[in-house]
Write a protein that holds these residues in place. Structure first.
Motif, PDB file in Angstrom:
ATOM      1  N   THR A   1       0.816  -1.151  -0.105  1.00  0.00           N
ATOM      2  CA  THR A   1       0.090  -0.105   0.067  1.00  0.00           C
ATOM      3  C   THR A   1       1.020   1.204  -0.062  1.00  0.00           C
ATOM      4  OG1 THR A   1      -0.165   0.273   2.330  1.00  0.00           O
ATOM      5  CG2 THR A   1      -1.739  -1.272   1.295  1.00  0.00           C
TER       6      THR A   1
ATOM      7  N   MET B   1      -5.496   2.386   2.962  1.00  0.00           N
ATOM      8  CA  MET B   1      -4.115   1.823   3.286  1.00  0.00           C
ATOM      9  C   MET B   1      -4.122   1.218   4.843  1.00  0.00           C
ATOM     10  SD  MET B   1      -1.977   4.693   1.111  1.00  0.00           S
ATOM     11  CE  MET B   1      -3.181   6.243   1.759  1.00  0.00           C
TER      12      MET B   1
ATOM     13  N   THR C   1      -6.462  -1.522   5.314  1.00  0.00           N
ATOM     14  CA  THR C   1      -6.296  -3.139   4.656  1.00  0.00           C
ATOM     15  C   THR C   1      -4.850  -3.389   5.322  1.00  0.00           C
ATOM     16  OG1 THR C   1      -6.952  -2.150   2.358  1.00  0.00           O
ATOM     17  CG2 THR C   1      -5.585  -4.203   2.537  1.00  0.00           C
TER      18      THR C   1
ATOM     19  N   ASN D   1       4.167   2.192  -6.547  1.00  0.00           N
ATOM     20  CA  ASN D   1       3.233   1.304  -5.791  1.00  0.00           C
ATOM     21  C   ASN D   1       2.737   0.350  -7.174  1.00  0.00           C
ATOM     22  OD1 ASN D   1       3.185   2.985  -3.583  1.00  0.00           O
ATOM     23  ND2 ASN D   1       1.179   4.118  -4.196  1.00  0.00           N
TER      24      ASN D   1
ATOM     25  N   THR E   1      -5.646   7.638  -6.601  1.00  0.00           N
ATOM     26  CA  THR E   1      -6.208   6.336  -6.802  1.00  0.00           C
ATOM     27  C   THR E   1      -6.268   6.260  -8.506  1.00  0.00           C
ATOM     28  OG1 THR E   1      -7.249   6.033  -4.704  1.00  0.00           O
ATOM     29  CG2 THR E   1      -7.857   4.586  -6.368  1.00  0.00           C
TER      30      THR E   1
END
Length: 182
Positions: free
Chosen positions: A34, A41, A44, A109, A125
């Protein structure tokens, strides 16, 4: 061992999606990646890290800011406490209005992930979704379709975690990364 990148809001935790996803990733022996912050983030990584018997690691790509003595230091609030392996990068968080090719930690990422799972989020995102598409990373989005306005028309958007689980398993088997390495 496959690295499952989970991208999403830095503000909203989306616990009904993020928590079961984090637990499932841990139970399968995958590593979790993450952006090491709050929101999705955190939710999770918390679920992943608190799963009994997990073998994978929680990896966090940490944004930084310049420091006159140390060079770069984590941005305040990073990494969240559920990151096992924080990776400090001198790349910043992507700022609103920057061009698509502006370098940011979003590249790390996406490029480090074997499979990308995107939950609803904002511009960061959406940038990660565009990068996953650009670099042909296996990508699935979960949530309401309107949360992903602006993504490529052929982007797979589902509303069920069962569909995400099946996609991740199929992709990790396809790339040969489905079995834990230990």
């Amino acid at each position: 061992m496959a690295i499952i990148g989970v991208m999403g809001s830095g503000k909203n935790e989306w616990p009904e999606l993020a928590a079961p996803l984090g637990t499932w990733i841990a139970e399968r022996g995958f590593d979790l990646l993450t952006g090491a912050g709050r929101g999705v983030m955190l939710s999770t990584a918390r679920a992943f890290s608190t799963t009994q018997g997990r073998k994978g690691r929680s990896i966090g790509i940490v944004p930084s800011e310049t420091h006159p003595v140390l060079g770069f230091v984590p941005v305040a609030g990073y990494p969240n406490p559920f990151i096992d392996l924080p990776i400090l990068t001198p790349l910043p968080r992507k700022q609103a209005g920057e061009p698509d090719d502006a370098l940011s930690r979003n590249f790390v990422n996406v490029l480090t992930s074997d499979v990308v799972v995107a939950l609803p989020g904002s511009q960061g995102t959406l940038d990660e979704i565009r990068l996953a598409t650009r670099f042909a990373k296996p990508l699935i989005c979960i949530g309401a379709a309107d949360a992903f306005d602006g993504v490529a028309p052929d982007t797979r958007i589902v509303s069920s975690l069962v569909d995400v689980y099946a996609f991740v398993l199929a992709q990790t088997e396809r790339i040969g990364a489905g079995a834990p390495s230990y």
